[in-house]
Design a protein around this motif. Structure first.
Motif, mmCIF file in Angstrom:
data_model
loop_
_atom_site.group_PDB
_atom_site.id
_atom_site.type_symbol
_atom_site.label_atom_id
_atom_site.label_comp_id
_atom_site.label_asym_id
_atom_site.label_seq_id
_atom_site.Cartn_x
_atom_site.Cartn_y
_atom_site.Cartn_z
ATOM 1 N N GLU A 239 13.662 7.609 -5.782
ATOM 2 C CA GLU A 239 12.769 6.889 -6.704
ATOM 3 C C GLU A 239 12.585 5.496 -6.110
ATOM 4 O O GLU A 239 13.411 4.608 -6.302
ATOM 5 N N VAL A 240 11.483 5.326 -5.387
ATOM 6 C CA VAL A 240 11.332 4.169 -4.510
ATOM 7 C C VAL A 240 10.417 3.120 -5.132
ATOM 8 O O VAL A 240 9.386 3.446 -5.721
ATOM 9 N N TYR A 241 10.822 1.871 -4.978
ATOM 10 C CA TYR A 241 9.961 0.730 -5.315
ATOM 11 C C TYR A 241 10.193 -0.349 -4.261
ATOM 12 O O TYR A 241 11.128 -0.285 -3.460
ATOM 13 N N ILE B 292 0.827 -1.203 0.000
ATOM 14 C CA ILE B 292 0.000 0.000 0.000
ATOM 15 C C ILE B 292 0.866 1.260 0.000
ATOM 16 O O ILE B 292 0.819 2.062 -0.936
ATOM 17 N N GLU B 293 1.669 1.439 1.058
ATOM 18 C CA GLU B 293 2.452 2.668 1.166
ATOM 19 C C GLU B 293 3.603 2.454 2.145
ATOM 20 O O GLU B 293 3.683 1.426 2.820
ATOM 21 N N ARG C 89 7.624 11.400 -6.011
ATOM 22 C CA ARG C 89 8.985 11.317 -5.470
ATOM 23 C C ARG C 89 8.986 11.979 -4.098
ATOM 24 O O ARG C 89 9.264 13.172 -3.947
ATOM 25 N N THR C 90 8.675 11.173 -3.087
ATOM 26 C CA THR C 90 8.495 11.671 -1.735
ATOM 27 C C THR C 90 9.030 10.642 -0.747
ATOM 28 O O THR C 90 9.316 9.492 -1.117
ATOM 29 N N LEU C 91 9.139 11.044 0.513
ATOM 30 C CA LEU C 91 9.583 10.131 1.568
ATOM 31 C C LEU C 91 8.435 9.284 2.103
ATOM 32 O O LEU C 91 8.655 8.427 2.952
ATOM 33 N N ASN C 92 7.205 9.545 1.621
ATOM 34 C CA ASN C 92 6.027 8.759 2.009
ATOM 35 C C ASN C 92 5.343 8.231 0.739
ATOM 36 O O ASN C 92 4.248 8.678 0.381
ATOM 37 N N PRO C 93 5.998 7.332 0.005
ATOM 38 C CA PRO C 93 5.472 6.898 -1.296
ATOM 39 C C PRO C 93 4.246 5.997 -1.145
ATOM 40 O O PRO C 93 4.044 5.356 -0.113
ATOM 41 N N THR D 60 7.356 -3.839 -7.383
ATOM 42 C CA THR D 60 6.329 -2.874 -7.764
ATOM 43 C C THR D 60 6.918 -1.887 -8.759
ATOM 44 O O THR D 60 8.120 -1.874 -9.019
ATOM 45 N N ARG D 61 6.060 -1.055 -9.289
ATOM 46 C CA ARG D 61 6.556 0.049 -10.116
ATOM 47 C C ARG D 61 7.183 1.101 -9.198
ATOM 48 O O ARG D 61 6.950 1.094 -7.980
ATOM 49 N N VAL D 62 7.957 1.990 -9.764
ATOM 50 C CA VAL D 62 8.516 3.100 -8.991
ATOM 51 C C VAL D 62 7.377 4.028 -8.595
ATOM 52 O O VAL D 62 6.495 4.337 -9.408
ATOM 53 N N SER D 63 7.367 4.431 -7.338
ATOM 54 C CA SER D 63 6.291 5.295 -6.849
ATOM 55 C C SER D 63 6.206 6.568 -7.688
ATOM 56 O O SER D 63 7.221 7.239 -7.928
#
Length: 774
Positions: A223-225, A208-209, A243-247, A237-240
């Motif tokens: 760039e988080v996944y 979820i997050e 572009r944040t610290l709470n993806p 998963t795909r890259v969120s």
């Protein structure tokens, strides 16, 4: 080499009349072991000995037992320095190979130079009792050992000797006389065995997050996944998008898990720093033992998991305890799905994973694996061809493996197995293989059991309570062409406990309802099936005796999705075979319209007029016609189960290069020039398909352009025609319209001309989007 001419009878199914369980084939039999021919065996159970004398100078005794019957000799394992040993081993001697009248059980003392004789027990075969299950096992008794001259000596041996059949419970674990040449470490690989596949679950991980991520590089937004791993399965998963610290992702990842759950689910939150370079921000490890199990489509509660940070201190990876990042997940084991581990065309089980959702069985499937004839030599031993065949049958979660018959081209197994049936629209698969692991040393050399052939039988094609006894051709496709490897003789019976329940199943969905409420994509199903097959083959290869990976993959048709020009041709002609009746009807109607047979055309006119005057007769007439066709075809209904069809598969007409391409590895291992030729051929075929698809798209776009005003004059004409047609059809009775249209269609050739009709000319002039194609 000149190819042998094809003879259809070689690949045909042959009906046989074996002597099953003492009754004639085709009768409804009632005994428990009635689908095989009875095979008589002499059984010798060596239990233990006591008070054995010592023969060594050292005063110790290292005893073992030797069972001799004519030229056959079996031995137990030996014990060191033990005068009261326990063996509890069973020896089985086939009665048809017995040439002696006495069985001799000798106790010997193992020695370096020559084994010492301790004593023996003799049995006259004419006095050995017979035992037939369900009689209780024969109780072993103590027998005093005697010398060769008949004098009694010190020591006693506990034995049981009886005549029985292969239905005896001692049969699967017994040492068999035909395996006398097999070393001890190879004996385990020749025994019959029943296997159960592990219980498979779909594991759904809803990512979820994440919150409060702490990337290593503080100068940029990450760039988080999320990368999830379960054993050798890995998904991401795909890259969120933010572009944040709470993806946030809200993405489902599906895995296959098997009980017992030996592996943990590992989730890494990773930051993509550069192409091919990722940095792990945090990790969490979850045990599947504590994951909730879902039986329906209702959502389970989600949960926050703390992310652990791994840092490297002095070259060692250590866990950082003070870390506030966490990830929000919803994880569940899906019990409402059926985990597909075999091709959907040959499924043998369609039940959901959760046992609570299973329904009662509708019947029983019984299979008698009788014999094989005409097997070809599969390997060379001592300068001559030989085959050590065994059978494997798979239905549902239960796999069975017969014993291996040593060095035989006409093996006799005569083993019977039973399965519960929960759906008649399922398939049982029987494969025949050559055992290449009789000598224990071959295991290290990577020897693979060779496939001889397989048979598939769909239960819905069988009549209930009938015993089918047929000899099935064993056909394999090799790079050199189609080849018959022999025949296997089977006896099959499908017994239905409730005909009403079975008929009701035909109205039910094929798969559990979760497959329709929350369907999986085609790509997901394909990937999950590959993972399930890998898990099943790995688990079964760890059994004893192992059911090896190559056997499981062949039985489950792992490579059925690979490209094959031969299969493509076969499927094309299958489609043409389905469409041929429609084409035949169209040709027949064209002949009616052109008055090729005036009498038939007049009769069709009369029938048409009747249906126009009485339209309520149309549907009853259609269904009555279908009913009469079905009743008429009942006389020619198939009386034999379907079998491998070489003509349907286009196996005989396949070009050698096409077969070589079919057996090529993935990725290819062929030279570049051959790959280039095949690629060009594939481009040629794809070009034709592309042209057909383009033509279909053109016709569809012309239909759309009728009202799109892309061609203003054509659309104006069509709209005007529709307005006039609406007025005419409103004031004219519908029967009159249908009557006139039918007469126009069936008009005499004198009133026809060879030029295309006005509507067809108009349609062909409509624009399509081909003008905009590059």
């Amino acid at each position: 080499m000149m190819q042998r001419p094809f003879r259809p009878e070689e690949y045909s199914l042959k009906e046989t009349s074996p002597h099953l369980g003492g009754a004639a084939a085709g009768d409804k039999l009632t005994t428990t072991y009635d689908l095989v021919e009875q095979m008589q065996y002499l059984y010798v159970r060596v239990v233990k000995a006591k008070e054995l004398p010592s023969k060594d100078i050292s005063g110790s005794c290292d005893p073992y037992v030797e069972v001799k019957l004519g030229n056959y000799k079996g031995t137990t394992r030996h014990f060191e320095k033990k005068t009261n040993p326990e063996w509890n081993q069973v020896f089985a001697f086939s009665k048809e190979r017995i040439q002696a009248s006495v069985v001799e059980i000798i106790v010997k003392d193992k020695d370096f130079v020559k084994d010492d004789y301790i004593g023996r027990v003799l049995f006259d075969l004419n006095e050995v009792p017979k035992r037939v299950p369900p009689d209780s096992p024969l109780a072993p008794q103590w027998y005093r050992l005697e010398e060769r001259n008949g004098h009694k000596v010190k020591g006693e041996l506990m034995l049981a000797v009886w005549m029985g059949t292969q239905a005896d419970e001692a049969f699967p674990e017994a040492w068999h006389s035909d395996a006398a040449s097999i070393p001890g470490d190879g004996l385990a690989s020749i025994r019959s065995k029943v296997y159960l596949t592990p219980k498979l679950w779909y594991l759904r991980v809803n990512v979820i997050e994440a919150q409060d991520l702490m990337p290593n590089d503080k100068t940029r937004f990450p760039e988080v996944y999320v990368k999830a791993m379960l054993g050798n399965q890995a998904l991401r998963t795909r890259v969120s998008p933010g572009r944040t610290l709470n993806p946030m992702w809200n993405e489902d990842l599906m895995f296959v898990a098997a009980e017992p759950f030996e592996e943990h689910l590992i989730l890494n939150v990773e930051d993509r720093i550069a192409p091919g370079k990722d940095d792990v921000i945090g990790r969490t490890v979850i045990s599947l033992q504590h994951v909730a199990r879902r039986l329906d489509y209702k959502l389970l509660n989600s949960q926050w998991y703390n992310l652990e940070k791994h840092v490297i201190v002095d070259g060692e990876q250590k866990k950082e305890t003070k870390f506030s990042s966490r990830i929000h997940l919803r994880i569940c084991l899906e019990g409402g799905y059926h985990v597909l581990d075999e091709s959907t065309h040959y499924s043998s089980d369609l039940r959901p994973t959760a046992k609570q959702l299973w329904k009662h069985n509708i019947g029983v499937l019984e299979l008698g694996i009788l014999t094989a004839q005409g097997l070809l030599p599969m390997k060379t031993k001592d300068g001559r061809g030989t085959t050590d065949p065994y059978c494997v049958a798979k239905y549902g979660q239960k796999w069975v493996r017969t014993r291996t018959i040593i060095d035989s081209f006409t093996p006799k197994w005569n083993e019977q197995y039973t399965w519960e049936v929960h759906d008649p629209c399922t398939v049982i698969t029987i494969g025949v293989f050559d055992n290449c692991h009789l000598n224990g040393g071959e295991k290290a050399n990577g020897a693979r059991d060779t496939r001889i052939g397989k048979v598939r039988i769909r239960l819905s094609t069988l009549e209930t309570d009938r015993v089918y006894t047929h000899s099935y051709p064993l056909i394999v496709l090799t790079p050199g062409g189609v080849k018959k490897m022999g025949e296997v003789q089977l006896a099959v019976r499908f017994t239905c406990s409730s005909l009403l329940n079975m008929m009701h199943l035909y109205s039910q969905p094929l798969l559990p309802k979760m497959h329709y409420i929350q369907p999986l994509s085609v790509i997901q199903v394909d990937n999950l099936r590959r993972q399930a097959t890998n898990i099943v083959s790995t688990r079964l290869s760890r059994a004893e005796p192992p059911l090896r990976k190559e056997i499981v993959e062949y039985m489950l048709d792992v490579d059925s999705h690979m490209w094959s020009m031969r299969k493509s041709k076969a499927n094309f002609f299958r489609i043409m075979g389905v469409l041929s009746p429609l084409i035949a009807v169209a040709r027949w109607f064209d002949q009616i319209c052109h008055w090729r047979n005036p009498l038939t055309t007049i009769l069709i006119h009369v029938l048409f007029v009747i249906l126009v005057l009485y339209p309520e007769l149309i549907l009853p007439t259609i269904f009555l016609y279908l009913f009469l066709i079905g009743v008429w075809y009942y006389r020619w209904r198939p009386r034999q189960p379907p079998h491998m069809d070489t003509r349907l598969s286009h196996a005989e007409t396949a070009h050698p290069d096409e077969l070589d391409e079919e057996f090529d590895t993935f990725p290819t291992s062929r030279p570049p020039d051959i790959v280039r030729v095949r690629y060009d051929r594939l481009r040629s075929v794809a070009g034709r398909i592309q042209t057909v698809v383009g033509d279909l798209a053109t016709q569809g776009e012309r239909l759309q352009s009728l009202l799109s005003w892309r061609d203003p004059r054509a659309t104006a004409l069509f709209v005007t025609f529709c307005f006039i047609a609406a007025i005419v059809l409103y004031v004219t009775p519908f029967r009159v319209v249908v009557f006139l249209a039918g007469l126009y269609t069936l008009r005499h050739p004198r009133f026809r001309h060879k030029m295309p009709s006005v509507p067809l000319n108009f349609f062909r002039r409509l624009p399509a989007r081909t003008d905009s194609m590059l």
